[in-house]
Design a protein around this motif. Structure first.
Motif, PDB file in Angstrom:
ATOM      1  N   ALA A 104       2.832 -23.706  22.264  1.00  0.00           N
ATOM      2  CA  ALA A 104       1.962 -24.643  21.662  1.00  0.00           C
ATOM      3  C   ALA A 104       0.535 -23.982  21.661  1.00  0.00           C
ATOM      4  O   ALA A 104      -0.182 -24.303  20.742  1.00  0.00           O
ATOM      5  CB  ALA A 104       1.767 -25.997  22.433  1.00  0.00           C
ATOM      6  N   ARG A 105       0.000 -23.430  22.875  1.00  0.00           N
ATOM      7  CA  ARG A 105      -1.179 -22.874  23.013  1.00  0.00           C
ATOM      8  C   ARG A 105      -1.338 -21.460  21.926  1.00  0.00           C
ATOM      9  O   ARG A 105      -2.540 -21.548  21.468  1.00  0.00           O
ATOM     10  CB  ARG A 105      -1.331 -22.325  24.280  1.00  0.00           C
ATOM     11  N   VAL A 106      -0.285 -21.086  21.494  1.00  0.00           N
ATOM     12  CA  VAL A 106      -0.574 -19.862  20.810  1.00  0.00           C
ATOM     13  C   VAL A 106      -0.425 -20.473  19.376  1.00  0.00           C
ATOM     14  O   VAL A 106      -1.456 -19.892  18.491  1.00  0.00           O
ATOM     15  CB  VAL A 106       0.725 -18.963  20.870  1.00  0.00           C
ATOM     16  N   ARG A 107       0.295 -21.399  18.996  1.00  0.00           N
ATOM     17  CA  ARG A 107       0.281 -22.011  17.902  1.00  0.00           C
ATOM     18  C   ARG A 107      -1.039 -22.806  17.318  1.00  0.00           C
ATOM     19  O   ARG A 107      -1.536 -22.705  16.398  1.00  0.00           O
ATOM     20  CB  ARG A 107       1.436 -23.143  17.635  1.00  0.00           C
ATOM     21  N   ASP A 108      -1.766 -23.503  18.502  1.00  0.00           N
ATOM     22  CA  ASP A 108      -2.937 -24.096  18.363  1.00  0.00           C
ATOM     23  C   ASP A 108      -4.051 -23.087  18.224  1.00  0.00           C
ATOM     24  O   ASP A 108      -5.065 -23.344  17.437  1.00  0.00           O
ATOM     25  CB  ASP A 108      -3.048 -25.033  19.341  1.00  0.00           C
ATOM     26  N   GLY A 109      -4.343 -22.001  19.131  1.00  0.00           N
ATOM     27  CA  GLY A 109      -5.457 -21.458  19.389  1.00  0.00           C
ATOM     28  C   GLY A 109      -5.429 -20.104  18.755  1.00  0.00           C
ATOM     29  O   GLY A 109      -6.456 -19.498  18.484  1.00  0.00           O
ATOM     30  N   TYR A 110      -4.213 -19.674  18.690  1.00  0.00           N
ATOM     31  CA  TYR A 110      -4.077 -18.061  17.983  1.00  0.00           C
ATOM     32  C   TYR A 110      -2.935 -18.248  16.860  1.00  0.00           C
ATOM     33  O   TYR A 110      -1.764 -17.441  16.954  1.00  0.00           O
ATOM     34  CB  TYR A 110      -3.618 -17.265  19.292  1.00  0.00           C
ATOM     35  N   ILE A 231      -3.909  -9.484  26.672  1.00  0.00           N
ATOM     36  CA  ILE A 231      -4.783 -10.423  27.020  1.00  0.00           C
ATOM     37  C   ILE A 231      -5.599 -10.813  25.931  1.00  0.00           C
ATOM     38  O   ILE A 231      -6.212  -9.919  25.166  1.00  0.00           O
ATOM     39  CB  ILE A 231      -5.716  -9.688  28.130  1.00  0.00           C
ATOM     40  N   LEU A 232      -5.686 -12.125  25.657  1.00  0.00           N
ATOM     41  CA  LEU A 232      -6.491 -12.762  24.499  1.00  0.00           C
ATOM     42  C   LEU A 232      -7.709 -13.664  24.839  1.00  0.00           C
ATOM     43  O   LEU A 232      -7.563 -14.110  26.217  1.00  0.00           O
ATOM     44  CB  LEU A 232      -5.681 -13.824  23.791  1.00  0.00           C
ATOM     45  N   PRO A 233      -9.042 -13.018  24.254  1.00  0.00           N
ATOM     46  CA  PRO A 233     -10.204 -13.995  24.745  1.00  0.00           C
ATOM     47  C   PRO A 233     -10.051 -15.517  24.335  1.00  0.00           C
ATOM     48  O   PRO A 233      -9.070 -15.834  23.634  1.00  0.00           O
ATOM     49  CB  PRO A 233     -11.332 -13.234  24.017  1.00  0.00           C
ATOM     50  N   ALA A 234     -11.052 -16.198  24.701  1.00  0.00           N
ATOM     51  CA  ALA A 234     -10.890 -17.548  24.407  1.00  0.00           C
ATOM     52  C   ALA A 234     -10.939 -17.752  22.847  1.00  0.00           C
ATOM     53  O   ALA A 234     -11.471 -17.049  22.007  1.00  0.00           O
ATOM     54  CB  ALA A 234     -12.239 -18.208  24.975  1.00  0.00           C
ATOM     55  N   ALA A 235     -10.076 -18.874  22.610  1.00  0.00           N
ATOM     56  CA  ALA A 235     -10.006 -19.154  21.040  1.00  0.00           C
ATOM     57  C   ALA A 235     -11.097 -20.266  20.474  1.00  0.00           C
ATOM     58  O   ALA A 235     -11.044 -20.410  19.301  1.00  0.00           O
ATOM     59  CB  ALA A 235      -8.502 -19.697  20.907  1.00  0.00           C
ATOM     60  N   GLU A 236     -11.825 -20.776  21.300  1.00  0.00           N
ATOM     61  CA  GLU A 236     -12.841 -21.791  21.079  1.00  0.00           C
ATOM     62  C   GLU A 236     -13.745 -21.222  19.634  1.00  0.00           C
ATOM     63  O   GLU A 236     -14.352 -20.364  19.552  1.00  0.00           O
ATOM     64  CB  GLU A 236     -13.890 -22.322  21.997  1.00  0.00           C
ATOM     65  N   GLY A 237     -13.555 -22.035  18.711  1.00  0.00           N
ATOM     66  CA  GLY A 237     -14.396 -21.796  17.548  1.00  0.00           C
ATOM     67  C   GLY A 237     -13.673 -20.735  16.333  1.00  0.00           C
ATOM     68  O   GLY A 237     -14.034 -20.768  15.060  1.00  0.00           O
ATOM     69  N   TRP A 238     -12.508 -20.246  16.896  1.00  0.00           N
ATOM     70  CA  TRP A 238     -11.842 -19.173  16.005  1.00  0.00           C
ATOM     71  C   TRP A 238     -10.668 -19.963  15.081  1.00  0.00           C
ATOM     72  O   TRP A 238      -9.927 -20.757  15.587  1.00  0.00           O
ATOM     73  CB  TRP A 238     -11.346 -18.249  16.774  1.00  0.00           C
ATOM     74  N   ARG A 239     -10.654 -19.448  13.878  1.00  0.00           N
ATOM     75  CA  ARG A 239      -9.486 -19.764  12.857  1.00  0.00           C
ATOM     76  C   ARG A 239      -8.713 -18.357  12.723  1.00  0.00           C
ATOM     77  O   ARG A 239      -9.629 -17.262  12.325  1.00  0.00           O
ATOM     78  CB  ARG A 239     -10.001 -20.419  11.781  1.00  0.00           C
TER      79      ARG A 239
END
Length: 345
Positions: A104-110, A231-239
């Protein structure tokens, strides 16, 4: 029926043990080269969805395989915070493609990563294939990815015999086999890094630095190195999103793969990345496309400029399915579709 060649299998319990085994067998391989019997004698295997078919076609005939499927970390968890920023995501290289696509974290943020992982092959192979294996996927070519019988009849190529010219471009000084891993452009667009382990220690490097424009030696890391973590950086603000062109709607490798990601603040693009695969021997970040988007509101003109930059950067060759013209023309179409989708999301 194609059968696997005979080989010895090691199944170390830890990555440290695997790294030591790999160093030991690599030393034997180097000694054999010095005595006049060069060749790859040891290889790593995780899910085996690409390596085993290649071995059946006798593209590789290692005497020893080191299975790291049980030793690799498989978890997907929040990464460490940096300077008060939201946590990113850490994905063990042993995580299956199904696990990555379903998280779910991958689908929502990445989203681009989830879309690229679910686009790979079939459910059965996604259940076996790993994210680390996809990052290290061998390059492909119509002349190379054939049975030994076919290659003996038609003639070998530079990738199987360095004394032979490239069959795609006979005047080329290097192999032009094409990068074909779906998750790589998505991870490049998302700013990913990878953790590399060997018998001497470990290091972290940007994923963009992992590849080079060489169809034979497409990975920069050495053959004693093991990719253990993404390692992925924070997804905040990204689409982000990923688009794939292939002959069939499932199973096939990409003949164009394109990922786009933008970070919006107040409707303005503050950061952007656009990455492609299957149009060269390495996946590429198109910096000029990103530059065309930063500071814009993803207006049509900015999208058109980015799509034009991607079109200029694409260098497809006649070494996979689809025509050169088809694949070249697909790049700006995909770039436009991807960026419009991010704008309208």
């Amino acid at each position: 029926m194609l059968r696997l060649p005979r080989f010895q299998l090691h199944t170390p319990a830890t990555i440290e043990d695997a790294a030591l085994l790999l160093r030991e067998h690599r030393a034997e391989e180097q000694d054999a080269t010095k005595t006049g019997t060069p060749g790859i004698t040891v290889m790593l295997v995780a899910g085996g969805t690409d390596l085993y078919p290649n071995m059946k076609r006798r593209q590789f005939t290692p005497r020893t395989l080191i299975s790291i499927g049980r030793a690799l970390p498989r978890g997907i968890h929040d990464g460490p915070r940096r300077q008060g920023s939201p946590p990113g995501l850490s994905i063990g290289a042993g995580a299956t493609l199904t696990a990555v696509a379903d998280d779910a974290r991958v689908r929502d943020g990445y989203r681009a990563l989830a879309e690229s992982a679910i686009a790979i092959s079939t459910p059965q192979l996604r259940n076996m294939g790993t994210i680390g294996g996809n990052l290290c996927l061998d390059t492909r070519c119509n002349w190379y990815d054939q049975s030994l019988f076919w290659r003996m009849a038609e003639g070998m190529c530079m990738k199987t015999d360095p004394s032979v010219v490239c069959r795609v471009a006979p005047s080329s000084p290097r192999c032009l086999a094409v990068a074909s891993a779906d998750t790589v452009p998505a991870l490049l667009a998302l700013g990913a890094s990878v953790r590399i382990v060997n018998a001497s220690g470990e290091r972290v490097m940007p994923l963009a630095d992992l590849y080079r424009e060489d169809g034979i030696s497409h990975l920069v890391i050495g053959r004693e190195d093991i990719v253990t973590e993404v390692i992925l950086p924070a997804a905040e603000g990204w689409r982000s999103t990923y688009l794939k062109l292939r002959d069939r709607g499932s199973f096939d490798f990409p003949i164009v793969g394109l990922a786009a990601a933008v970070r919006l603040d107040g409707g303005i693009v503050r950061e952007a990345r656009l990455a492609m695969t299957a149009v060269g021997s390495r996946p590429v970040l198109v910096d000029s496309a990103a530059a065309a988007l930063v500071g814009s509101h993803l207006e049509d003109d900015a999208i058109a400029a980015a799509a034009g930059a991607a079109h200029k950067a694409a260098r497809p060759m006649d070494n996979t399915s689809g025509t050169i013209a088809q694949r070249k023309k697909t790049v700006p179409v995909f770039a436009t579709r991807a960026l419009m989708a991010l704008r309208d999301n």
